[in-house]
Scaffold this active site. Structure first.
Site, short mmCIF file in Angstrom:
data_model
loop_
_atom_site.label_atom_id
_atom_site.label_comp_id
_atom_site.label_asym_id
_atom_site.label_seq_id
_atom_site.Cartn_x
_atom_site.Cartn_y
_atom_site.Cartn_z
CE1 TYR A 187 -6.50 3.74 -0.54
CE2 TYR A 187 -4.19 3.76 -0.10
CZ TYR A 187 -5.16 3.01 -0.71
OH TYR A 187 -4.89 2.24 -1.64
CD GLU A 198 -3.07 -0.88 0.10
OE1 GLU A 198 -2.91 0.34 -0.40
OE2 GLU A 198 -3.59 -1.74 -0.59
CG ASP A 205 -7.97 4.30 -4.28
OD1 ASP A 205 -9.20 4.48 -4.84
OD2 ASP A 205 -7.11 3.43 -4.95
#
Ligand code: SF4
Length: 375
Positions: free
Chosen positions: A124, A41, A142
């Site tokens: 996020y 990520e 996102d």
């Protein structure tokens, strides 16, 4: 103003079925271990997935566990990251791994709140790790998800404003499948990345097309509504490619904390548009000026740096240079071992009259014939 999302349960089914059938075989998608998901990520922020895959694979070989990452020198981490950009991400991963080992018994936090205590982990990233690794029912928003949601609902809010972001988050949370939150979040991101693309969304193959207001109205591409960004700041630099008598090149390590902090590069000196040539001596660099290369622009997220390469031969090692914690001479092998930014590579690859790229071809000793100094 759009009406709130009234979710048909069939939409979730369609989306998850589509995702199971078409999802890209990314190497971290089969894993439920939070550490490799965290790494993927962070690497994927502002970076294309095709670029991330080889970096992620090298990373997991070199630092297969949180403990392995925490016990590795930061220099090794930055060196492996070199070329991915936004180096604060690598430093934060390293700091986060150290915090997990030293303060949390080696276990990556399970909750969004716990994950957000790690350096560089925002809303996020925390939601992505919590939902994918631990099955927490939290939506991930996102840029891809934002686009899909704004088109579904024809959201007229400015998606960069707080009200717009709140509306998108609320809709994404309502849409989330609480039984498969990780897959649902990844399906939304995949839909935005591969079907509901910024231009020419492929509505004819979209699994949620029957529920999409943007498609029904025929104006999906108008969303998300975005107000113009503030113009990026531009700075001008002299990039000093200085070489010792034996051909080695001067590299400096930037102070920690700022842009490209801790990375090595040929020294950069602040320049202005109205100065024809850098005052190298005043900056602490002594040698024979050997001309300039072609200026290039290096773009950060909110800044643009215009860098003019200037070449110096037979230079003497400066005692110190402002903005650098270490200075040294490096040959080709030495350069290869340094954690360098892309900007440093562009500078090392720059060429000028009588000056060859230091990254390609032979690493030649500069001519001993003194050059005429520029006026
Ligand atoms: Fe995007 Fe078209 Fe699907 Fe709507 S139908 S979500 S606009 S791809």
């Amino acid at each position: 103003m759009s009406t709130p999302l009234r979710l048909d349960p069939e939409l979730r089914k369609h989306l998850l079925r589509w995702y199971a059938a078409v999802k890209r075989p990314l190497p971290w998608r089969t894993l439920r271990d939070p550490y490799p998901i965290w790494v993927s990520e962070v690497m994927s922020q502002q970076t294309r997935v095709e670029t991330v895959i080889p970096y992620w694979e090298r990373w997991m070989q070199r630092f297969p566990t949180v403990e392995a990452l925490a016990s590795s020198p930061l220099d090794d981490v930055l060196h492996l990251w070199a070329g991915l950009g936004y180096y604060s991400r690598a430093r934060n991963l390293h700091r986060g791994a150290c915090a997990i080992v030293e303060q949390l018994g080696g276990k990556v936090p399970e909750t969004v709140e716990g994950l957000r205590t790690l350096p560089g982990v925002g809303e996020y990233t925390a939601a992505a790790i919590a939902s994918i690794a631990y099955g927490a029912p939290v939506s991930v928003v996102d840029g891809n998800v934002e686009r899909v949601v704004c088109r579904w609902l024809r959201l007229e809010h400015d998606a960069r404003a707080s009200t717009g972001r709140a509306a998108v988050r609320a809709a994404a949370q309502e849409a989330l499948d609480p039984l498969q939150p990780g897959d649902f979040n990844q399906a939304m991101m995949e839909l935005g990345a591969t079907v509901c693309t910024p231009r020419n969304p492929r509505c004819v193959v979209c699994p949620v097309a029957p529920w999409c207001r943007g498609r029904a109205a025929g104006d999906a591409e108008r969303f998300p509504v975005l107000r113009p960004k503030a113009p990026s700041q531009v700075s001008i630099w002299w990039g000093v490619v200085a070489r010792a008598e034996d051909g080695r090149v001067l590299m400096g390590r930037r102070v920690e904390g700022g842009l490209l902090g801790g990375l090595w590069e040929p020294p950069l000196l602040t320049a202005t548009c109205d100065v024809a040539a850098p005052d190298l001596r005043a900056a602490g660099i002594d040698g024979l000026p050997a001309g300039e290369g072609t200026a290039f622009t290096h773009v950060f997220s909110h800044r643009r740096w215009v860098v003019v390469p200037v070449f110096v031969n037979r230079a003497i090692l400066p005692e110190r240079l402002e903005g650098y914690t270490e200075l040294g001479w490096f040959d080709r092998a030495g350069l290869d071992a340094l954690a360098r930014s892309r900007l440093a590579n562009k500078l090392l690859a720059s060429q000028g009259e009588g000056h060859q790229s230091l990254l390609h071809g032979r690493f030649e000793v500069p001519s001993r014939r003194p050059r005429k100094e520029r006026p």
